[in-house]
Write an enzyme that holds these catalytic residues in place. Structure first.
Site, PDB file in Angstrom:
ATOM      1  N   GLN A 203       0.830  -1.215   0.000  1.00  0.00           N
ATOM      2  CA  GLN A 203       0.000   0.000   0.000  1.00  0.00           C
ATOM      3  C   GLN A 203       0.859   1.258   0.000  1.00  0.00           C
ATOM      4  OE1 GLN A 203      -0.608  -2.681   1.904  1.00  0.00           O
ATOM      5  NE2 GLN A 203      -2.777  -2.972   2.288  1.00  0.00           N
ATOM      6  N   ASP A 244      -7.719   0.863  11.774  1.00  0.00           N
ATOM      7  CA  ASP A 244      -8.903   0.111  11.337  1.00  0.00           C
ATOM      8  C   ASP A 244      -9.907  -0.086  12.455  1.00  0.00           C
ATOM      9  OD1 ASP A 244      -6.601  -0.731   9.437  1.00  0.00           O
ATOM     10  OD2 ASP A 244      -8.489  -1.154   8.407  1.00  0.00           O
ATOM     11  N   ASN A 254      -4.053  -1.614  13.314  1.00  0.00           N
ATOM     12  CA  ASN A 254      -3.726  -1.007  12.016  1.00  0.00           C
ATOM     13  C   ASN A 254      -2.868  -1.998  11.243  1.00  0.00           C
ATOM     14  OD1 ASN A 254      -3.927   1.233  10.175  1.00  0.00           O
ATOM     15  ND2 ASN A 254      -1.784   1.662  10.583  1.00  0.00           N
TER      16      ASN A 254
HETATM   17  O1  MRU Z   1      -5.677  -3.850   4.324  1.00  0.00           O
HETATM   18  P1  MRU Z   1      -5.980  -2.400   4.122  1.00  0.00           P
HETATM   19  O2  MRU Z   1      -5.216  -1.784   2.998  1.00  0.00           O
HETATM   20  O3  MRU Z   1      -7.462  -2.141   4.022  1.00  0.00           O
HETATM   21  O4  MRU Z   1      -5.475  -1.704   5.452  1.00  0.00           O
HETATM   22  C1  MRU Z   1      -5.639  -0.319   5.600  1.00  0.00           C
HETATM   23  C2  MRU Z   1      -4.984   0.209   6.812  1.00  0.00           C
HETATM   24  O5  MRU Z   1      -4.446  -0.502   7.621  1.00  0.00           O
HETATM   25  C3  MRU Z   1      -5.107   1.690   7.036  1.00  0.00           C
HETATM   26  O6  MRU Z   1      -3.996   2.177   7.710  1.00  0.00           O
HETATM   27  C4  MRU Z   1      -6.369   1.963   7.869  1.00  0.00           C
HETATM   28  O7  MRU Z   1      -7.479   1.373   7.278  1.00  0.00           O
HETATM   29  C5  MRU Z   1      -6.615   3.403   8.018  1.00  0.00           C
HETATM   30  S1  MRU Z   1      -7.178   4.113   6.508  1.00  0.00           S
HETATM   31  C6  MRU Z   1      -7.639   5.715   6.794  1.00  0.00           C
END
Ligand code: MRU
Length: 353
Positions: A203, A244, A254
């Site tokens: 990401q 999250d 997170n």
């Molecule tokens: O697996 P993902 O890409 O959905 O994980 C996202 C994260 O861990 C972000 O840091 C979290 O959702 C915060 S987004 C504002």
């Protein structure tokens, strides 16, 4: 799912769009190489898109699911007329089962369900669409408020580290952690962002660096393992991440690797900020130990960018989130303000205001 017609302007702040009476999401699996929207035509397609990471990031998942409920209601009305409500349980269940950790998903579905319960037997689409739009716009507006609150904590100019992607792509717009970074950059408080690449889904490499570059904010990509060395060299004032799910006691779930960063930050005297809307705080989850942590396929680790890197026959352990204990968090920034050293009491007080 089908590709979008021309007419949508690709932008990180435009990742989820209700356009021409239909739902489009920017396909995050193929960024930054390709900038392409997908149209989602049903709640099932929406749930599949969330599970497959077409759209990801806690608030973005919630916003997308809310629009998925609108699609479900459209179908239920066309197939069942005044009995539309009887067609809603299955799509709501599918959406709720798409991913387990981000509580924003369940928060948004609860908002939509509450509205469904209060509606009459007439066509529900307009009312549900208005609620989905409200959730979407509120999230973007909250992020701008968080941006200001978080930026005010940074007495820069300093360098910062961020992990995963907590930007516009991951939200209804502007971003949580990246919202703070965008605001702080504009105010001259941040000189450079070090973005962890964020194995295994990358990401940071694919999304965060794309967003920051789009905004003209200086960004250096680093491997996740480089964060310790980066902090040891000095110059990093803050680690800034999203979340999250935040438990009632302030423990923060997170992206995997966040906990390691928090430990490193404390060791090196670097401050650790979590930026998240109150829809990410789950008062019904007592502590981080109670947060369901998603496990994804080992293939995400055993391969990289479509190339097999692991030895065949070797297993992989792939929890995609971890939990940072509240005591490692220096500041929790929400749309309501800043809590320094979050704990059960000050979080409950903030939620009650
Ligand atoms: O697996 P993902 O890409 O959905 O994980 C996202 C994260 O861990 C972000 O840091 C979290 O959702 C915060 S987004 C504002």
């Amino acid at each position: 799912m089908s590709e979008t017609p021309s007419g949508l302007i690709v932008s990180p702040d435009n990742a989820i769009v209700w356009y021409d009476d239909a739902l489009f999401v920017l396909d995050q699996r193929i960024l930054p190489a390709e900038e392409r929207y997908l149209q989602l035509g049903s709640a099932k397609e929406t749930a599949d898109a969330i599970r497959d990471m077409v759209v990801r990031g806690a608030p973005a998942i919630g916003v997308t699911a809310a629009y998925g409920v609108v699609l479900a209601a459209r179908r239920a009305w066309s197939e069942r007329g005044h009995a539309w409500r009887s067609g809603m349980d299955e799509p709501l269940r599918l959406l709720a089962e798409s991913r387990p950790t981000a509580v924003n998903l369940f928060w948004a579905l609860d908002c939509m369900r509450a509205l469904i319960d209060g509606l009459g037997a007439g066509d529900p689409e307009a009312a549900l669409l208005a609620e989905a739009r409200r959730i979407h716009q509120r999230d973007a507006a909250d992020n701008r408020r968080m941006g200001e609150f978080g930026a005010s904590l940074i007495s820069g100019p300093t360098e910062v580290i961020t992990h995963c992607n907590a930007g516009a792509l991951a939200t209804g717009g502007y971003g949580t952690a990246l919202g703070v970074i965008r605001s702080a950059w504009r105010q001259g408080r941040i000189s450079r962002v070090f973005a962890d690449e964020t194995r295994p889904w990358l990401q940071g490499a694919r999304l965060t660096s794309w967003e920051l570059h789009h905004d003209g904010i200086p960004v250096s990509l680093q491997t996740d393992a480089a964060a310790a060395a980066r902090m040891a060299r000095g110059g990093i004032g803050w680690v800034i991440v999203g979340s999250d799910r935040i438990a009632a006691n302030g423990d923060v779930a997170n992206k995997i690797g966040t906990y390691a960063l928090a430990v490193l930050a404390r060791y090196h005297g670097v401050r650790f900020m979590v930026a998240a809307p109150t829809s990410t705080i789950d008062p019904d989850t007592a502590s981080g130990a109670d947060i369901p942590i998603e496990q994804r396929a080992g293939d995400e680790i055993l391969s990289c960018a479509g190339q097999r890197v692991g030895t065949r026959g070797v297993e992989a352990w792939n929890p995609v989130f971890d939990v940072t204990p509240a005591k490692l968090v220096d500041a929790l920034v929400t749309e309501k303000g800043v809590i320094e050293q979050p704990n059960r009491e000050n979080i409950a007080t903030m939620l009650a205001t």
